[in-house]
Design a protein around this motif. Structure first.
Motif, mmCIF file in Angstrom:
data_model
loop_
_atom_site.group_PDB
_atom_site.id
_atom_site.type_symbol
_atom_site.label_atom_id
_atom_site.label_comp_id
_atom_site.label_asym_id
_atom_site.label_seq_id
_atom_site.Cartn_x
_atom_site.Cartn_y
_atom_site.Cartn_z
ATOM 1 N N LEU A 1 -5.886 6.585 8.011
ATOM 2 C CA LEU A 1 -5.468 6.950 6.711
ATOM 3 C C LEU A 1 -4.478 5.709 6.825
ATOM 4 O O LEU A 1 -4.151 4.840 6.081
ATOM 5 C CB LEU A 1 -5.687 7.891 5.773
ATOM 6 C CG LEU A 1 -6.916 8.282 5.512
ATOM 7 C CD1 LEU A 1 -6.810 9.989 4.331
ATOM 8 C CD2 LEU A 1 -8.019 7.584 4.626
ATOM 9 N N GLY B 1 -3.605 2.478 4.947
ATOM 10 C CA GLY B 1 -2.341 2.604 4.216
ATOM 11 C C GLY B 1 -1.677 1.801 4.048
ATOM 12 O O GLY B 1 -0.775 0.297 3.951
ATOM 13 N N HIS C 1 -2.588 -1.555 4.818
ATOM 14 C CA HIS C 1 -3.127 -2.945 3.096
ATOM 15 C C HIS C 1 -2.377 -2.805 2.198
ATOM 16 O O HIS C 1 -2.050 -3.963 1.713
ATOM 17 C CB HIS C 1 -4.480 -1.897 2.619
ATOM 18 C CG HIS C 1 -4.463 -2.007 1.265
ATOM 19 N ND1 HIS C 1 -4.143 -1.632 0.509
ATOM 20 C CD2 HIS C 1 -5.549 -2.542 0.730
ATOM 21 C CE1 HIS C 1 -4.401 -2.178 -1.226
ATOM 22 N NE2 HIS C 1 -5.072 -2.875 -0.303
ATOM 23 N N ASP C 2 -0.846 -1.945 2.088
ATOM 24 C CA ASP C 2 0.406 -1.733 1.279
ATOM 25 C C ASP C 2 1.340 -3.463 1.942
ATOM 26 O O ASP C 2 1.706 -4.092 1.073
ATOM 27 C CB ASP C 2 1.182 -1.028 1.684
ATOM 28 C CG ASP C 2 0.781 0.061 0.581
ATOM 29 O OD1 ASP C 2 -0.284 -0.066 -0.137
ATOM 30 O OD2 ASP C 2 0.638 1.639 0.978
#
Length: 441
Positions: A237, A241, A244-245
């Motif tokens: 995660l 994350g 992706h960010d």
């Protein structure tokens, strides 16, 4: 005294060793009881009974010597010694056996042949081949005679019934014990299967069962598996994350760079591409062997397809002739194994001018080898090279694009997830790095 040599002859599995531990004392105990019973009972009892019969035989032979003539020997003995229940008849010298006769399984007969002639000097031969009768040949004043009597008078019954009972009941107890033992070992095998599946990246349902110690080990395994899964999930995660960010600002940077002059944006676009490659490497490392399920795959055609895709992408990769005499399919996670081989091929062509890929399939092993002609990795740093985020700048060529040090780490994790290993060495043919993914079938 060292007993290490016994390890070569001991069974490998826990079940076989437990059966051996169970059977060995039973067999030894039966052998000891048999030997003691034969020596203490059959031999001693037979010797006592033979001594008694020897006295009777001496009496019978005295009566035979007192018979008026050879023709009346039988009736004369029967009338004088009817209570002894022995029959006497004259025989010709040719009817006397050339040697004592005894059956192969006649254990008590050995004692008779040793004791009886020593106590009755007139005896010449003894015939024990009949199950129920004993024939004794002796010399008398009236010539050779044959004395016959019941076998039960001279020896205890042969121990066949004892052996049958021991074998039957020993086998029965052994079968019951093996069935019970298998039930006790089944929870251990289930625990081992669940642990092996988890080591290969699969989640196999498991609930502790069996003895208290096995249940404790099973509960400890479940706690460990849950902690590892939580850690993997948290790492996934977090990196997903972050990756992706970062894609959104990278996209904005690409749009901004597209408005600049071509000369000004070339270097900056290369930096953005490197950052995008790093994000992709992070995502691949997070995925590891978690995508997809194992399926039967024919390794030769599978690797040939990966090499062909690499050639279409402009990489100088050559597929070598297949090795080994194995056939059929291997249980592989296709997506994960493709990612591992693509990383190895990418590293090979990045740090060298060319790469060669070969597949060896045997009845027990699958080996996929990737070799290059680059500078290689020193032996003392190969273990370090398989760790995540490790870049061996001093030993690897960085002129063809940077990396984040995850290529070999991803391949190592995927190989371990298949129950295999990634081995690094020096290529004998090309002189660069040789990377072998070895998986047991």
């Amino acid at each position: 005294m060292s007993f290490l040599w016994l390890k070569h002859y001991m069974p490998r599995s826990l079940y076989a060793r437990a059966v051996l531990i169970l059977l060995l004392p039973v067999v030894v105990l039966q052998l000891v009881v048999t030997v003691l019973f034969l020596t203490r009972h059959f031999e001693d009892v037979t010797q006592q009974m033979t001594t008694t019969v020897a006295r009777e035989l001496r009496l019978v032979l005295d009566v035979v010597d007192a018979a008026p003539d050879r023709a009346t020997v039988g009736p004369f003995v029967a009338e004088a010694l009817s209570e002894l229940a022995m029959t006497v008849e004259p025989v010709s010298p040719t009817d006397v056996p050339s040697a004592n006769l005894r059956g192969f399984m006649d254990f008590s007969g050995r004692v008779i042949l040793a004791v009886l002639p020593a106590q009755v000097q007139q005896l010449s031969r003894i015939d024990l081949t009949e199950n129920r009768r004993v024939h004794v040949y002796a010399e008398s004043e009236n010539g050779p005679v044959r004395v016959s009597f019941d076998r039960r008078r001279i020896s205890a019954s042969n121990p066949h019934q004892l052996f049958v009972n021991m074998i039957f009941f020993g086998g029965l107890v052994t079968v019951i014990a093996i069935l019970y033992l298998r039930n006790q070992l089944r929870p251990i095998k289930r625990l081992a299967s669940a642990a092996e599946a988890f080591g290969r990246g699969r989640h196999e349902p498991y609930s502790p069962a069996g003895a208290l110690e096995v249940r404790a080990a099973g509960n400890a395994f479940l706690d460990m598996r849950n902690r590892i899964e939580r850690q993997i999930e948290q790492r996934t995660l977090m990196l997903s994350g972050v990756s992706h960010d970062l894609r959104t600002p990278l996209t904005r940077m690409r749009l901004s760079l597209s408005m600049l002059d071509e000369e000004e944006r070339a270097a900056l676009e290369q930096d953005v591409d490197d950052m995008q490659g790093m994000l992709d490497a992070f995502l691949n490392f997070v995925k590891g062997a978690g995508e997809g399920d194992p399926e039967p795959i024919e390794p030769h055609s599978f690797v040939a397809g990966i090499v062909e895709d690499a050639r279409r992408a402009g990489r100088d990769v050559t597929l070598m002739p297949p090795e080994g005499d194995g056939e059929g399919t291997v249980q592989l996670n296709g997506l994960a194994m493709r990612r591992a081989l693509d990383n190895l091929i990418s590293n090979a062509v990045r740090y060298g001018a060319m790469a060669e890929v070969s597949v060896m399939l045997t009845e027990k092993t699958l080996r996929v080898r990737v070799e290059d002609d680059g500078p290689g990795i020193p032996e003392h740093r190969r273990a370090e090279a398989t760790r995540p985020f490790t870049r061996l700048d001093a030993s690897r060529n960085q002129d063809r694009g940077g990396g984040v040090g995850l290529g070999l780490a991803i391949a190592t994790d995927i190989a371990r997830a298949h129950g295999g290993v990634l081995r690094l060495s020096t290529s004998d043919r090309l002189g660069g790095l040789r990377a072998d993914i070895v998986i047991a079938r």
